[in-house]
Design an enzyme around this catalytic site. Structure first.
Site, mmCIF file in Angstrom:
data_model
loop_
_atom_site.group_PDB
_atom_site.id
_atom_site.type_symbol
_atom_site.label_atom_id
_atom_site.label_comp_id
_atom_site.label_asym_id
_atom_site.label_seq_id
_atom_site.Cartn_x
_atom_site.Cartn_y
_atom_site.Cartn_z
ATOM 1 N N GLN A 144 0.831 -1.202 0.000
ATOM 2 C CA GLN A 144 0.000 0.000 0.000
ATOM 3 C C GLN A 144 0.870 1.258 0.000
ATOM 4 O O GLN A 144 0.559 2.245 -0.685
ATOM 5 C CB GLN A 144 -0.908 0.026 1.224
ATOM 6 N N ALA A 152 -5.953 4.392 -1.400
ATOM 7 C CA ALA A 152 -6.018 4.571 0.048
ATOM 8 C C ALA A 152 -4.647 4.829 0.658
ATOM 9 O O ALA A 152 -3.620 4.347 0.165
ATOM 10 C CB ALA A 152 -6.616 3.322 0.685
ATOM 11 N N SER A 199 -6.735 0.576 3.376
ATOM 12 C CA SER A 199 -7.260 -0.241 2.284
ATOM 13 C C SER A 199 -7.866 -1.541 2.797
ATOM 14 O O SER A 199 -7.262 -2.244 3.609
ATOM 15 C CB SER A 199 -6.142 -0.570 1.287
ATOM 16 N N HIS A 239 -8.064 -4.131 1.175
ATOM 17 C CA HIS A 239 -7.303 -5.257 0.637
ATOM 18 C C HIS A 239 -6.384 -5.868 1.690
ATOM 19 O O HIS A 239 -6.045 -7.050 1.615
ATOM 20 C CB HIS A 239 -6.496 -4.808 -0.582
ATOM 21 N N ASP A 289 -10.829 -7.498 -6.294
ATOM 22 C CA ASP A 289 -11.248 -6.714 -7.453
ATOM 23 C C ASP A 289 -11.438 -7.683 -8.614
ATOM 24 O O ASP A 289 -10.613 -8.584 -8.829
ATOM 25 C CB ASP A 289 -10.181 -5.683 -7.821
ATOM 26 N N GLU A 306 -17.096 1.957 -7.118
ATOM 27 C CA GLU A 306 -16.207 0.914 -7.638
ATOM 28 C C GLU A 306 -16.989 -0.385 -7.800
ATOM 29 O O GLU A 306 -17.026 -1.222 -6.892
ATOM 30 C CB GLU A 306 -15.014 0.695 -6.710
ATOM 31 N N HIS A 327 -15.092 -3.762 -6.984
ATOM 32 C CA HIS A 327 -14.516 -4.081 -5.672
ATOM 33 C C HIS A 327 -15.513 -4.859 -4.817
ATOM 34 O O HIS A 327 -16.492 -4.303 -4.319
ATOM 35 C CB HIS A 327 -14.111 -2.784 -4.962
#
Length: 276
Positions: free
Chosen positions: A164, A186, A191, A193, A200, A249, A252
């Site tokens: 990140q 982010a 994030s 993730h 995604d 998004e 996502h």
């Protein structure tokens, strides 16, 4: 003799009629013991209404009890650096990471696994990984999509804190400032993730890109309408930017479990609203 016979017949007929005709008292007694059919129906309907109200009250009570069990956003944070809140429940399936709530910089899920789904690339890299429960649910989603002739591909899953940092630094340089970069990516720790609960996705009709146009494709529409059946939500919805802090998004996906995902989908809400 004839007169006697007529009188006798008349007396007998009168006696028989008297015996068969109920008295006023008998009629009143009968009315007291037999209700009007419409009154019986009204009573029956009232009983049903009372029962339905009890069921409704019990359902509301159960729903409130379930809500009390959910961790609220305020209960899952502690103050961190720069005034940012740091989540205290990073392993929770319902953990919320956003622009106001960061994951601990040293947080790494301990059950990362690679879902058996098609990706847009072949290399074995960390972004193919997800937490085990989320990976299994993603496989089920992809399998059902394939059965319905919907061809989707995974693009990016787990993202470490260090990754990140690198991505955000690149975007800050690309867009000229951290503020501009934060509109599309982010800050490290913010994030989803990093939770290992997000993936995604894209499709050939979106040219394998992560773009808003994916939401208008056959694949994007199918995912939006069916993801909740497998415990996933489209995390950043259109029109909810002020709540999530991020732009729309459609690509996502975030795993929250089937119960939460179904409720969020049916009520058209965000994860933040669900937990508030």
């Amino acid at each position: 003799m004839k007169l006697f016979k007529k009188m006798s017949i008349g007396v007998i007929a009168l006696a028989a009629l008297t015996a068969c005709t109920p008295t006023v008292n008998q009629v009143e007694d009968h009315e007291q013991t037999v209700k009007n059919p419409s009154e019986e129906t009204a009573d029956h309907l009232q009983e049903n209404n009372d029962e339905n109200k009890k069921d409704s009250d019990q359902a509301a009570k159960n729903n409130n009890e379930e809500k009390k069990k959910l961790p609220t956003l305020a209960e899952t944070i502690t103050k961190g650096e720069n005034g940012k809140d740091v989540v205290t429940n990073p392993n929770d399936i319902l953990v919320v990471a956003n622009k106001e709530r960061r994951l601990p910089s040293d947080y790494i899920p301990d059950d990362l696994a690679e879902p058996n789904v098609p990706f847009t690339f072949e290399e074995d890299v960390p972004k193919k990984l997800m937490r085990k429960e989320a990976a299994a649910a993603l496989e089920s989603l992809f399998n059902q999509a394939e059965k319905e002739n919907i061809h989707i591909l995974a693009q990016s899953g787990y993202r470490s804190y260090e990754t990140q940092q690198a991505i955000f630094a690149y975007n800050a340089k690309r867009y000229g400032s951290e503020e501009e970069a934060n509109k599309v990516s982010a800050y490290p720790g913010e994030s989803e993730h990093q939770t290992g609960l997000s993936m995604d996705i894209t499709s050939s009709s979106a040219e394998y890109q992560l773009v808003e146009a994916f939401g208008e494709t056959k694949e994007g529409r199918w995912v939006a309408e069916n993801a909740h059946k497998f415990g996933y939500i489209v995390r950043y919805q259109k029109g909810k930017e002020q709540i999530t802090g991020y732009q729309y998004e459609p690509w996502h996906l975030r795993y929250v479990g089937i119960e939460a995902a179904s409720h969020i989908y049916k009520q058209n809400m965000t994860l933040e609203e669900y937990l508030q």
